[in-house]
Write an enzyme that holds these catalytic residues in place. Structure first.
Site, PDB file in Angstrom:
ATOM      1  N   ALA A 155       0.814  -1.226   0.000  1.00 59.19           N
ATOM      2  CA  ALA A 155       0.000   0.000   0.000  1.00 59.19           C
ATOM      3  C   ALA A 155       0.847   1.276   0.000  1.00 59.19           C
ATOM      4  CB  ALA A 155      -0.956   0.002   1.193  1.00 59.19           C
ATOM      5  N   THR A 208      -4.175  -3.163   2.725  1.00 61.21           N
ATOM      6  CA  THR A 208      -3.576  -4.495   2.596  1.00 61.21           C
ATOM      7  C   THR A 208      -3.560  -5.245   3.929  1.00 61.21           C
ATOM      8  OG1 THR A 208      -1.458  -3.360   2.766  1.00 61.21           O
ATOM      9  CG2 THR A 208      -2.154  -4.028   0.577  1.00 61.21           C
ATOM     10  N   ASP A 232      -1.004   6.767   7.624  1.00 62.03           N
ATOM     11  CA  ASP A 232      -0.402   5.431   7.614  1.00 62.03           C
ATOM     12  C   ASP A 232      -0.743   4.681   8.903  1.00 62.03           C
ATOM     13  OD1 ASP A 232       1.079   3.231   6.694  1.00 62.03           O
ATOM     14  OD2 ASP A 232       2.940   3.969   7.589  1.00 62.03           O
TER      15      ASP A 232
HETATM   16 CA    CA Z   1       2.015   1.301   5.672  1.00 64.46          CA
END
Ligand code: CA
Length: 706
Positions: free
Chosen positions: A208, A265, A330
């Site tokens: 990702a 993911t 993130d």
């Molecule tokens: Ca990551």
């Protein structure tokens, strides 16, 4: 019956193992032989009845990482010594949890290489190299690591960095089947350990940071045929949705999100509850990170940063809980998912626990997905708290960075990352490898998709450490790690051990009232599980990121840990790692009471820049261009400011710096592609390649010289 045994077991480990499991122990080969009993669902579900083995990734389907063995305990831990070690063929990070079945250990190292080792003696039984294309290392954001194998029936299953899933004969290490689980033209990688549930091998993937669509798949353990696939984010609506859930999820996205993959993911955590027949998976961050670019106009962006409960037979969706709606930092929920039955407000509740990157420790009813508790386990600045009624975080005004750049804590490294936690049913505590570090998020206004770099939508290098090493060290001093003993019922830490560095290893809890954890700098440490008192430490000469495990052979308890510096810290945070990460010496290290092995002395790593560095001939403008090319193409492995993290070569010391033609041969033409060093001819012409050399040369000249 085994429950009664388990209780007495605390006092008389060897004796009771013999009583409860006399047959298995006496039938167990002393050494050198492969498993005689195939691993089954029943064996994994009943793992507590055979504490000598470590049958699956988290030992049990609940993934508690608690060993009921107590031969090694707080009273005698000073006698814990190295019993044997095996050098692994790897100079890259090692993250594997070994599996131990009836005296045989199955483990993996970098590049998805698989080892079967006699668990009592350390004798290598077989090795299998899936010969992953070394170019694929280019798309491994966080090193070419592998977190381990699964064993089921008479086979060993491993996900390969290039997207294959392989099944090996457990006795011989011969390939039985292999299947490609990804579109290999896209930047997918597999680093996670498969789990086997009801005869199906379950595996996800990563990617990702570059731009892929997340999913998880199940393959028939015998034939390797795909049984189901669950996508975690919707694809292009024009292509039709795979399931009603994807249609619902699409309503939480805007723009043309599918063009960047979307992310989500499933690169690490899973857990399984056989009674509820639910498989839990953790999903990752958005792709790109920046939500303004990924889904203009916002939205929750399901199922990013979520825990999703699925039916293991069909992959059918049952419930989800999203830890970070509208993810833009993130903040993955791929961190360890752990199941336990807790006394919650006077009632036994079947819960699921997770400490995802975002800084909150979640306790969730695993039957329904209802949030029971969420409290900050480290400093968190992006959200003030999680509202228990709505189950949603309450974001602070300075959390999102689409208008102004923001310093946010935790950052992409998380308050806790993939490093597994451990739970002791005896103390009721969850031992979490935690860390305190912030990150500067800056919107990348001129975002352009790249096929040679991360596609994050942020200026990844905005918060780079100062180029001057002494100044960098001052900044790094503000970061720290800790081992936190979290009381999930009180929702507060019971004790915390301060560690100087971030990114320390995963944890193991044992019935000997011990918690073990490794560090970046090369120690394996043991603490009292109830108080956090440090009891024991061993110098293991290299960074330990993986969690230890415990097992027994012929009545002797062992503690094993995969060691080997590298992983995301050594690559993406090279300059930070240069201050805290011991050099790589990839090994399986196994300890026991009165062990007799010793490691060879650690060679001193003498690094010297080439003796006669040529002059920098580029002017300032060309040097700046060289630096920009370096940041775009090189820094994510070789480190910002050309300071790498003790794993990937530090180019300031490269001999090729003095030989422009050799430099062209490596960087432009790919002379070292077998080592994982990509040819950059596609992105850099010879003149730009030379500018990069000039920049690195200027950095080499800035090194202080004796
Ligand atoms: Ca990551």
């Amino acid at each position: 019956m085994f429950y009664a045994c388990q209780r007495v077991f605390v006092l008389f480990v060897v004796l009771i193992v013999a009583i409860c499991h006399g047959d298995r122990l006496s039938a167990q080969p002393a050494s050198g032989e492969s498993a005689t009993h195939p691993v089954t669902d029943e064996r994994i579900a009943g793992a507590d009845s055979e504490p000598a083995n470590w049958l699956s990734y988290g030992r049990t389907y609940s993934e508690q990482r608690f060993s009921p063995l107590d031969q090694i305990n707080v009273e005698n831990i000073d006698r814990l010594k190295l019993a044997w070690y095996v050098d692994l063929d790897s100079k890259r990070g090692v993250e594997a949890t070994p599996i131990v079945v009836d005296g045989v250990m199955y483990t993996t190292a970098a590049w998805s290489i698989v080892y079967a080792i006699d668990a009592a003696s350390g004798k290598l039984l077989w090795k299998y190299d899936p010969k992953a294309d070394r170019k694929q290392g280019f798309y491994a954001c966080c090193d070419v690591v592998n977190r381990g194998a699964a064993v089921w029936g008479d086979k060993v299953y491993v996900g390969v960095i290039d997207g294959r899933l392989i099944a090996l004969d457990a006795k011989t290490g011969k390939l039985v089947w292999e299947t490609v689980t990804v579109d290999q033209s896209k930047p997918y990688t597999i680093t996670g350990a498969p789990r086997v549930v009801k005869g199906k091998v379950i595996i996800g993937n990563g990617g990702a940071e570059f731009g892929v669509r997340g999913y998880i798949s199940a393959y028939d353990a015998e034939s390797g045929k795909m049984v189901w696939r669950f996508y975690t984010v919707p694809g292009n609506p024009a292509d039709g949705f795979e399931s009603p859930e994807m249609q619902k999820a699409a309503a939480t996205w805007h723009g043309e999100w599918w063009k960047g993959g979307g992310g989500g993911t499933v690169w690490d955590s899973m857990a399984f509850d056989p009674e509820l027949d639910l498989l839990y998976i953790g999903t990752g961050n958005g792709s790109p990170w920046n939500q303004r670019l990924r889904s203009p106009g916002g939205g929750d962006n399901l199922f990013l940063s979520s825990i999703v409960a699925l039916r293991p037979d069909t992959g059918e969706y049952v419930w989800h809980y999203q830890t970070t709606p509208g993810e833009t930092w993130d903040f993955t929920s791929t961190q360890h998912i752990m199941l336990a039955d807790l006394n919650w407000r006077g009632k036994t509740r079947k819960v699921l626990m997770q400490a995802p990157k975002n800084g909150f420790f979640y306790v969730i009813d695993r039957e329904t997905g209802k949030l029971l508790g969420a409290d900050a386990y480290v400093k968190t600045t992006w959200a003030s708290h999680v509202d228990l009624e709505s189950g949603r975080p309450v974001e602070t005004p300075n959390a999102r960075y689409d208008i102004d750049r923001q310093v946010v804590q935790p950052g992409p490294f998380g308050g806790h990352n993939w490093h597994p936690m451990a739970f002791s049913p005896k103390t009721g505590l969850v031992y979490v490898p935690t860390q305190e570090l912030a990150f500067l998020y800056e919107d990348e206004k001129q975002f352009k998709r790249s096929d040679s770099n991360f596609n994050l939508g942020i200026n990844f290098h905005a918060g780079a450490l100062p180029a001057n090493d002494a100044d960098a060290a001052k900044v790094i001093k503000a970061f720290s790690g800790s081992l936190t003993a979290w009381d999930p019922v009180a929702q507060a830490p019971r004790w915390r051990v301060h560690l100087d560095d971030v990114w320390n290893g995963g944890a193991l809890a044992t019935a000997g009232n011990l918690v073990l954890q490794g560090t970046n700098r090369g120690q394996l440490n043991a603490y009292r599980a109830d108080t956090g008192e440090k009891l024991w430490s061993s110098d293991v000469q290299t960074g330990v990121h993986a969690p230890p495990i415990s097992y027994a052979v012929a009545g002797r308890q062992f503690i094993a840990v995969s060691a080997g510096s590298g992983t995301a810290l050594g690559l993406a945070a090279g300059q930070l790692a240069s201050h805290s990460l011991a050099p790589n010496r990839s090994r399986m290290l196994v300890f026991a009471l009165d062990g007799k092995a010793t490691l060879p002395p650690a060679p001193t790593v003498a690094r010297a820049a080439p003796a006669h560095l040529p002059a920098v001939t580029a002017d300032e403008a060309a040097l700046e261009l060289g630096k920009q090319h370096f940041l775009t193409h090189c820094a994510r492995c070789h480190g910002e400011n050309s300071v790498s993290g003790n794993v990937i070569p530090d180019l300031r010391y490269a001999a090729a710096l003095t030989a422009p033609e050799q430099w062209q041969g490596i960087v432009h033409d790919g002379a070292l592609v077998a080592n994982g060093m990509m040819a950059f001819a596609k992105w850099l012409d010879p003149k730009q390649t030379e500018m990069v050399r000039q920049y690195v040369l200027s950095r080499a000249k800035a090194l202080s010289r004796p």
